[in-house]
Scaffold this motif. Structure first.
Motif, PDB file in Angstrom:
ATOM      1  N   GLU A 334      55.770  12.113 -31.554  1.00  0.00           N
ATOM      2  CA  GLU A 334      56.410  12.537 -32.486  1.00  0.00           C
ATOM      3  C   GLU A 334      57.271  13.934 -32.187  1.00  0.00           C
ATOM      4  O   GLU A 334      58.210  14.278 -33.194  1.00  0.00           O
ATOM      5  N   ALA A 335      56.498  14.698 -31.439  1.00  0.00           N
ATOM      6  CA  ALA A 335      57.647  15.956 -31.697  1.00  0.00           C
ATOM      7  C   ALA A 335      58.819  15.566 -30.601  1.00  0.00           C
ATOM      8  O   ALA A 335      59.268  16.916 -31.469  1.00  0.00           O
ATOM      9  N   ALA A 336      58.997  14.840 -29.684  1.00  0.00           N
ATOM     10  CA  ALA A 336      60.228  14.644 -29.790  1.00  0.00           C
ATOM     11  C   ALA A 336      61.343  14.292 -30.273  1.00  0.00           C
ATOM     12  O   ALA A 336      62.497  14.868 -30.257  1.00  0.00           O
ATOM     13  N   GLY A 337      61.106  14.156 -31.547  1.00  0.00           N
ATOM     14  CA  GLY A 337      61.351  13.299 -32.615  1.00  0.00           C
ATOM     15  C   GLY A 337      62.251  14.334 -33.799  1.00  0.00           C
ATOM     16  O   GLY A 337      63.003  14.029 -35.251  1.00  0.00           O
ATOM     17  N   MET A 338      61.749  15.617 -33.654  1.00  0.00           N
ATOM     18  CA  MET A 338      61.207  16.926 -34.329  1.00  0.00           C
ATOM     19  C   MET A 338      62.461  17.208 -34.951  1.00  0.00           C
ATOM     20  O   MET A 338      62.879  17.915 -33.684  1.00  0.00           O
ATOM     21  N   ASP A 339      62.766  18.256 -35.845  1.00  0.00           N
ATOM     22  CA  ASP A 339      63.754  19.355 -36.122  1.00  0.00           C
ATOM     23  C   ASP A 339      62.243  20.908 -36.184  1.00  0.00           C
ATOM     24  O   ASP A 339      61.917  20.733 -36.570  1.00  0.00           O
ATOM     25  N   PHE A 340      63.399  21.994 -36.348  1.00  0.00           N
ATOM     26  CA  PHE A 340      62.935  23.243 -36.850  1.00  0.00           C
ATOM     27  C   PHE A 340      62.562  22.830 -38.125  1.00  0.00           C
ATOM     28  O   PHE A 340      60.990  23.026 -37.591  1.00  0.00           O
ATOM     29  N   LEU A 341      62.328  22.777 -39.063  1.00  0.00           N
ATOM     30  CA  LEU A 341      62.219  22.259 -39.984  1.00  0.00           C
ATOM     31  C   LEU A 341      60.916  21.597 -40.117  1.00  0.00           C
ATOM     32  O   LEU A 341      59.672  21.792 -41.160  1.00  0.00           O
ATOM     33  N   GLU A 342      60.940  20.888 -39.424  1.00  0.00           N
ATOM     34  CA  GLU A 342      59.966  19.291 -39.468  1.00  0.00           C
ATOM     35  C   GLU A 342      58.917  19.665 -38.541  1.00  0.00           C
ATOM     36  O   GLU A 342      57.169  19.080 -39.259  1.00  0.00           O
ATOM     37  N   ALA A 343      59.013  19.715 -37.944  1.00  0.00           N
ATOM     38  CA  ALA A 343      57.835  20.867 -36.802  1.00  0.00           C
ATOM     39  C   ALA A 343      56.947  21.953 -36.966  1.00  0.00           C
ATOM     40  O   ALA A 343      56.130  22.306 -36.960  1.00  0.00           O
ATOM     41  N   GLY A 344      58.076  23.222 -37.774  1.00  0.00           N
ATOM     42  CA  GLY A 344      57.065  24.249 -38.128  1.00  0.00           C
ATOM     43  C   GLY A 344      56.062  24.167 -38.598  1.00  0.00           C
ATOM     44  O   GLY A 344      54.699  24.943 -37.998  1.00  0.00           O
ATOM     45  N   PRO A 345      55.459  23.063 -39.390  1.00  0.00           N
ATOM     46  CA  PRO A 345      54.132  23.478 -40.725  1.00  0.00           C
ATOM     47  C   PRO A 345      53.298  22.267 -39.750  1.00  0.00           C
ATOM     48  O   PRO A 345      52.048  22.317 -40.336  1.00  0.00           O
ATOM     49  N   VAL A 346      53.275  21.768 -38.678  1.00  0.00           N
ATOM     50  CA  VAL A 346      52.541  20.643 -38.424  1.00  0.00           C
ATOM     51  C   VAL A 346      51.164  21.407 -37.464  1.00  0.00           C
ATOM     52  O   VAL A 346      50.064  20.698 -37.390  1.00  0.00           O
ATOM     53  N   PRO A 347      51.046  22.651 -37.450  1.00  0.00           N
ATOM     54  CA  PRO A 347      49.819  22.786 -36.433  1.00  0.00           C
ATOM     55  C   PRO A 347      48.733  23.441 -37.897  1.00  0.00           C
ATOM     56  O   PRO A 347      47.569  23.013 -37.640  1.00  0.00           O
ATOM     57  N   GLY A 348      49.357  23.203 -38.970  1.00  0.00           N
ATOM     58  CA  GLY A 348      48.705  23.163 -40.295  1.00  0.00           C
ATOM     59  C   GLY A 348      48.024  22.429 -40.751  1.00  0.00           C
ATOM     60  O   GLY A 348      47.069  21.763 -41.092  1.00  0.00           O
ATOM     61  N   GLN A 349      48.114  21.361 -39.290  1.00  0.00           N
ATOM     62  CA  GLN A 349      47.372  19.911 -39.748  1.00  0.00           C
ATOM     63  C   GLN A 349      45.925  19.725 -39.079  1.00  0.00           C
ATOM     64  O   GLN A 349      45.342  18.718 -38.934  1.00  0.00           O
ATOM     65  N   GLY A 350      45.912  21.225 -38.468  1.00  0.00           N
ATOM     66  CA  GLY A 350      44.905  21.223 -38.132  1.00  0.00           C
ATOM     67  C   GLY A 350      44.481  20.187 -36.198  1.00  0.00           C
ATOM     68  O   GLY A 350      43.062  20.317 -35.686  1.00  0.00           O
ATOM     69  N   HIS A 351      45.230  19.399 -35.612  1.00  0.00           N
ATOM     70  CA  HIS A 351      45.440  19.245 -34.158  1.00  0.00           C
ATOM     71  C   HIS A 351      46.316  19.732 -33.466  1.00  0.00           C
ATOM     72  O   HIS A 351      45.901  18.830 -31.958  1.00  0.00           O
ATOM     73  N   ILE A 352      46.472  20.968 -33.712  1.00  0.00           N
ATOM     74  CA  ILE A 352      47.408  21.533 -32.113  1.00  0.00           C
ATOM     75  C   ILE A 352      46.470  22.750 -32.267  1.00  0.00           C
ATOM     76  O   ILE A 352      45.418  23.838 -32.685  1.00  0.00           O
ATOM     77  N   ALA A 353      46.080  22.881 -30.393  1.00  0.00           N
ATOM     78  CA  ALA A 353      45.108  23.995 -30.247  1.00  0.00           C
ATOM     79  C   ALA A 353      46.246  25.670 -29.577  1.00  0.00           C
ATOM     80  O   ALA A 353      45.764  26.332 -29.951  1.00  0.00           O
ATOM     81  N   GLN A 354      48.005  25.159 -29.583  1.00  0.00           N
ATOM     82  CA  GLN A 354      48.658  26.513 -29.309  1.00  0.00           C
ATOM     83  C   GLN A 354      49.584  26.390 -29.400  1.00  0.00           C
ATOM     84  O   GLN A 354      50.672  24.630 -29.258  1.00  0.00           O
TER      85      GLN A 354
END
Length: 595
Positions: A334-354
């Motif tokens: 889903e990252a390919a369809g996101m913009d700056f504001l949508e993608a920024g908080p995603v690491p906080g969801q707990g499934h991103i390593a870096q």
């Protein structure tokens, strides 16, 4: 029934207008204003680096300076960030009660904001009385001579002298150079600042089983990546080897790729400089900056490699190639369809390593109690660190970006309204309020706040942010510089060309060729118009790439660099704890591969 409803609405509206009129036109007594200031100092503006008596003294100055403008209602705008939401909802209310000046502080998407200020600059007709405009425009405003008084420095010394606070203390602003042009004058006053840094799951990186698994496959330690090769290996490891942690699908990379103006900022902000595009120099490379624009004698000379620029050089093509490759191979679909504001908080969801390029403005969203990335004791499971650099990067080049939103007073609005706005701008950046804003939003703009006890107390909960801002390393993170003669027009061609490469309709080389061509066309039009005078572009003649490679080497510069035979050298990592030592003032940078 309808008539009754309409009458009721009219009556309610009349009451509202009357009430509003009383509020706006009423003139509070001096005693009421002092009482209001005391209330705000006691209840809201804590902590502060000033004592309460010093805060009240500062508020007394605002009350006195605002007297000619009591009852006035002025309008300003900023992009949507948590710090500006605080200003819009809380500081406007405080400022209104203390000074009697009502401020309508709008918030909007940065792309729309850039469009609007472009319209005001081109038409000469005011849309807002004053603006929160990124310092990325520092190459633009001086060339169009559109700042009130000629520059903020001149305004404060002349027409704005009676409304410039004696406690402004410009030397205390850590980002003052970003709003300063080549003439040494200040054009924009910093209000918010955040950096793009590397973000990673410190808890996962410290797991013995994952460390052993990574070393067995790649031959070196799992740690903070120093170069893009290590970042890529770690992304591959978590996305395609680890795959699941505690039953959750995990990914080794996060980014965004929506066809949107914010896609362009991904690159103009620092992606190319991290890769090694441009030249050495701080705050921006000279003579070629991270946009690939060459400047000589204060005049932009072109961005295509054929004109001595670097926008379509090997380093820039490498940068876009890796961006597209990592987005498609290692990020959540889903990252390919996101913009700056949508993608920024995603690491906080707990499934991103870096994440290689993570904006610290989203740190507040990462620290919420109960978050997937927070421990029960209120400390984070994540850390921030310097972003790794690409294969073309050399010591002395900038390494990252700092967004610095600045109060910008254009000359088109009524002078009295500009003065009232300048008071609000100083109020929002005063020592009475900036530390509270920093505690709430993690935007630091004053050295006194950076070194405060409040930030020391908060440091364990912010994953390295305070340590970063207290280190000399922060100087390597800078906004767009003075080489860009018209940010508004030129930023438009970035996201359009980059998105074509993400869509696969062109190759990265073709996309960057198109970008360089479009940038040069804009600068050529500005040159022909003569609108920027002797500070405007003066395009270099077209020469062969070989000419510019040899000239760069002969002049002792980097850009444009020749294509490397090997764009993926050995991966290098470092242990986070070793890295932190390098953020202590006066400490040498640690060696790599000691993770």
């Amino acid at each position: 029934m309808d008539i009754t409803r309409r009458d009721a609405i009219k009556a309610a509206a009349a009451v509202g207008v009357t009430g509003s009129g009383i509020l706006i036109n009423s003139r509070p007594s001096h005693a009421q204003q002092v009482d209001a200031a005391k209330k705000w100092v006691d209840s809201e503006f804590q902590p502060s680096t000033l004592s309460k008596d010093e805060q009240m003294s500062e508020m007394e100055w605002f009350i006195k300076a605002a007297k000619p403008f009591v009852g006035m209602k002025v309008n300003c705008v900023s992009e949507i960030l948590n710090i500006h939401e605080y200003e819009s909802k809380t500081l406007t209310k405080a400022f209104g009660e203390i000074t009697g000046i009502q401020v309508n502080h709008d918030l909007m998407d940065e792309g729309l904001l850039v469009d609007k200020i472009e319209v005001e600059m081109q038409s000469g007709r005011p849309i807002y009385d004053f603006w929160m405009n990124d310092s990325d425009f520092i190459g633009t405003h001086p060339r169009y001579k559109d700042i009130v008084g000629g520059s903020l420095t001149d305004f404060m010394a002349a027409d704005g002298k009676d409304v410039t606070s004696p406690t402004l203390d410009l030397k205390d602003f850590i980002g003052l150079s970003f709003g300063t042009f080549t003439d040494g004058k200040l054009y924009q006053l910093p209000d918010q600042q955040f950096a793009n840094l590397y973000w990673f799951r410190h808890d996962w990186f410290n797991r013995a089983d994952l460390k052993a698994q990574f070393k067995q496959k790649f031959g070196y330690e799992l740690g903070v990546p120093v170069n893009w090769s290590a970042y890529e290996d770690i992304a591959e490891f978590f996305t395609n080897d680890v795959k699941n942690i505690d039953g959750v699908r995990v990914y080794g990379h996060m980014d965004y790729g929506k066809k949107d103006p914010s896609l362009g900022w991904r690159f103009t902000d620092a992606w190319l400089s991290m890769a090694g595009g441009g030249d050495r120099g701080l705050p921006n490379g000279r003579p070629v900056d991270e946009w690939g624009i060459r400047m000589e004698d204060g005049r932009p000379r072109g961005s295509s490699i054929s004109r001595g620029g670097d926008a379509n050089g090997p380093a820039a093509v490498y940068a876009l190639t890796k961006f597209v490759e990592w987005l498609k191979k290692y990020a959540p679909p889903e990252a390919a369809g996101m913009d700056f504001l949508e993608a920024g908080p995603v690491p906080g969801q707990g499934h991103i390593a870096q994440q290689i390029f993570w904006y610290t403005t989203f740190s507040e969203s990462m620290t919420k109690p109960g978050s997937q990335v927070m421990n029960a004791d209120g400390t984070p499971k994540w850390r921030m660190a310097p972003s790794p650099h690409g294969a073309y990067w050399k010591e002395g080049q900038k390494l990252g970006y700092q967004d610095t939103g600045c109060w910008t007073m254009l000359k088109y609005a009524d002078p009295q309204r500009v003065k009232a706005g300048w008071l609000y701008a100083q109020f929002c950046t005063s020592k009475s309020v900036t530390l509270k804003k920093a505690v709430l939003t993690q935007h630091l703009i004053r050295e006194s706040d950076v070194q405060s006890q409040a930030m020391t107390d908060l440091a364990p909960k912010l994953g390295g942010l305070v340590e970063f801002y207290r280190s000399p390393a922060r100087k390597n993170w800078t906004p767009t510089g003075v080489n860009v003669p018209d940010y508004g027009k030129m930023a438009q061609v970035w996201w359009q060309n980059v998105s074509n490469a993400i869509a696969g309709s062109v190759t990265p080389q073709q996309a960057m060729d198109g970008l360089a061509r479009d940038q040069d066309a804009i600068m050529a039009r500005i040159e022909r118009s003569g609108v920027q005078g002797d500070l405007g572009p003066k395009m270099n003649p077209i020469m062969t790439p070989e000419y510019w490679y040899k000239k760069s080497a002969a002049d002792g510069n980097l850009a444009p660099q020749r294509k490397l035979a090997n764009e993926k050298p050995q991966g290098q990592t470092i242990a986070y704890e070793e890295l932190l030592k390098s953020w202590a003032p006066g400490q040498p940078a640690p060696d790599a591969n000691k993770g």
